[in-house]
Design an enzyme around this catalytic site. Structure first.
Site, PDB file in Angstrom:
ATOM      1  N   ASP A  32       0.853  -1.190   0.000  1.00  0.00           N
ATOM      2  CA  ASP A  32       0.000   0.000   0.000  1.00  0.00           C
ATOM      3  C   ASP A  32       0.884   1.233   0.000  1.00  0.00           C
ATOM      4  O   ASP A  32       1.633   1.446   0.947  1.00  0.00           O
ATOM      5  CB  ASP A  32      -0.866   0.008   1.269  1.00  0.00           C
ATOM      6  CG  ASP A  32      -1.974  -1.030   1.227  1.00  0.00           C
ATOM      7  OD1 ASP A  32      -2.780  -0.991   0.278  1.00  0.00           O
ATOM      8  OD2 ASP A  32      -2.017  -1.878   2.137  1.00  0.00           O
ATOM      9  N   HIS A  63      -0.595  -1.519  -4.622  1.00  0.00           N
ATOM     10  CA  HIS A  63      -1.827  -0.715  -4.596  1.00  0.00           C
ATOM     11  C   HIS A  63      -1.435   0.737  -4.367  1.00  0.00           C
ATOM     12  O   HIS A  63      -1.065   1.128  -3.262  1.00  0.00           O
ATOM     13  CB  HIS A  63      -2.715  -1.256  -3.453  1.00  0.00           C
ATOM     14  CG  HIS A  63      -3.981  -0.501  -3.243  1.00  0.00           C
ATOM     15  ND1 HIS A  63      -4.748  -0.635  -2.098  1.00  0.00           N
ATOM     16  CD2 HIS A  63      -4.650   0.401  -4.021  1.00  0.00           C
ATOM     17  CE1 HIS A  63      -5.819   0.133  -2.183  1.00  0.00           C
ATOM     18  NE2 HIS A  63      -5.779   0.783  -3.330  1.00  0.00           N
ATOM     19  N   GLY A 142      -7.221  -1.763   9.409  1.00  0.00           N
ATOM     20  CA  GLY A 142      -7.995  -1.965  10.633  1.00  0.00           C
ATOM     21  C   GLY A 142      -9.405  -1.403  10.612  1.00  0.00           C
ATOM     22  O   GLY A 142     -10.025  -1.261  11.663  1.00  0.00           O
ATOM     23  N   ASP A 172     -10.341  -5.487  -0.992  1.00  0.00           N
ATOM     24  CA  ASP A 172      -9.324  -4.986  -0.055  1.00  0.00           C
ATOM     25  C   ASP A 172      -9.958  -4.155   1.060  1.00  0.00           C
ATOM     26  O   ASP A 172     -10.562  -3.118   0.799  1.00  0.00           O
ATOM     27  CB  ASP A 172      -8.335  -4.119  -0.861  1.00  0.00           C
ATOM     28  CG  ASP A 172      -7.196  -3.574  -0.032  1.00  0.00           C
ATOM     29  OD1 ASP A 172      -7.051  -3.943   1.144  1.00  0.00           O
ATOM     30  OD2 ASP A 172      -6.426  -2.753  -0.585  1.00  0.00           O
ATOM     31  N   SER A 193      -4.448  -6.260   8.830  1.00  0.00           N
ATOM     32  CA  SER A 193      -4.341  -6.340  10.293  1.00  0.00           C
ATOM     33  C   SER A 193      -4.809  -7.678  10.854  1.00  0.00           C
ATOM     34  O   SER A 193      -4.270  -8.139  11.856  1.00  0.00           O
ATOM     35  CB  SER A 193      -5.067  -5.172  10.952  1.00  0.00           C
ATOM     36  OG  SER A 193      -6.321  -5.005  10.390  1.00  0.00           O
TER      37      SER A 193
HETATM   38  C1  DX5 Z   1      -6.393   0.423   3.060  1.00  0.00           C
HETATM   39  C2  DX5 Z   1      -5.423  -0.481   2.364  1.00  0.00           C
HETATM   40  C3  DX5 Z   1      -5.576  -1.920   2.709  1.00  0.00           C
HETATM   41  C4  DX5 Z   1      -5.403  -2.212   4.146  1.00  0.00           C
HETATM   42  C5  DX5 Z   1      -5.950  -3.557   4.479  1.00  0.00           C
HETATM   43  O1  DX5 Z   1      -6.227   1.704   2.584  1.00  0.00           O
HETATM   44  O2  DX5 Z   1      -5.545  -0.372   0.975  1.00  0.00           O
HETATM   45  O3  DX5 Z   1      -4.737  -2.728   1.908  1.00  0.00           O
HETATM   46  O4  DX5 Z   1      -4.067  -2.178   4.536  1.00  0.00           O
HETATM   47  O5  DX5 Z   1      -5.840  -3.695   5.851  1.00  0.00           O
HETATM   48  P1  DX5 Z   1      -6.991  -4.329   6.747  1.00  0.00           P
HETATM   49  O6  DX5 Z   1      -7.030  -5.772   6.347  1.00  0.00           O
HETATM   50  O7  DX5 Z   1      -6.480  -4.096   8.115  1.00  0.00           O
HETATM   51  O8  DX5 Z   1      -8.255  -3.608   6.437  1.00  0.00           O
HETATM   52 ZN    ZN Z   2      -4.505  -1.952  -0.269  1.00  0.00          ZN
END
Ligand code: DX5
Ligand code: ZN
Length: 216
Positions: A32, A63, A142, A172, A193
């Site tokens: 990310d 991403h 999270g 995602d 997370s």
């Molecule tokens: C949010 C990110 C995600 C995130 C996913 O902006 O693009 O990839 O890190 O994390 P969790 O699984 O904690 O939602």
């Molecule tokens: Zn992401």
């Protein structure tokens, strides 16, 4: 379904988190990258990402949550990622960005914010390899899975089928053992997370898989 692990929020520092992700059987590591413009947080610079991943062995799924994705792509290409995904909402140069990614031999993805209608994707849908459906607002790990994702996923699968297309669908945000059944028809689930805020990453991945196997 394939699992892509985001190392954004973890119990450990980046280096150890990436090392632990590499020891699991997850198919991808999800990177990310945020610029503090398209989303309010800024996390890594490109050089930090390159440094973080120097010993990584997993296929990489990037991403980009940034305005002007074009300025990041050539440098990130040195990591030889499998996918580079940028946001539909982040640039006017959608076709140019797709072409740049593909000309570097990388699969191109487009991400959609939760409030973006999938119809906005239609002009580009036959040129891309992946659609990333955000199931939380982009910007931080999270957060809670947004229920509207289910309908969007269903519509996207119908569009793929009726147009005879082959793009992959990745979801995602907020994915854990309780929410992964909602997206069972997606190709790739990103989870951050839920996996990385626990000491045993493989156990959490196994929990995701058994939640999928236990759907009636
Ligand atoms: C949010 C990110 C995600 C995130 C996913 O902006 O693009 O990839 O890190 O994390 P969790 O699984 O904690 O939602
Ligand atoms: Zn992401």
């Amino acid at each position: 379904m394939q699992i892509s692990v985001s190392y954004l929020s973890s119990l450990y520092d980046k280096e150890k988190t990436i090392e632990l992700i590499n020891k699991t059987d997850a198919q991808y590591i999800h990177v990310d990258l945020m610029d503090g413009g398209f989303v309010s947080h800024k996390n890594f610079t490109i050089n930090e990402v390159l440094d973080n991943l120097k010993d990584n062995k997993k296929p990489i799924d990037i991403h980009l949550m940034v305005f002007d994705p074009i300025i990041y792509i050539e440098k990130l290409a040195t990591l030889k990622p499998e996918y580079i995904t940028f946001h539909l909402e982040a640039t006017k140069d959608i076709i140019k960005t797709i072409e740049l990614i593909k000309n570097l031999g990388i699969k191109a993805g487009i991400a959609l914010n939760p409030e973006t209608n999938i119809m906005e994707l239609m002009p580009y849908i036959s040129f891309i390899d992946l659609v990333l459906v955000m199931s939380v607002a982009p910007g931080e790990g999270g957060q809670k899975f947004l229920e509207g994702t289910k309908e969007k996923l269903k519509d996207l699968i119908a569009i793929r089928k009726s147009n005879n297309l082959k793009f992959k669908i990745e979801v995602d945000g907020g994915i854990n053992k309780d929410t992964i059944p909602f997206i069972k028809d997606a190709d790739i689930a990103v989870s951050g997370s839920y996996i990385c805020k626990n000491a045993d990453y493989q156990l959490m991945i196994d929990n995701l898989k058994s939640a999928l196997n236990n759907i009636d």
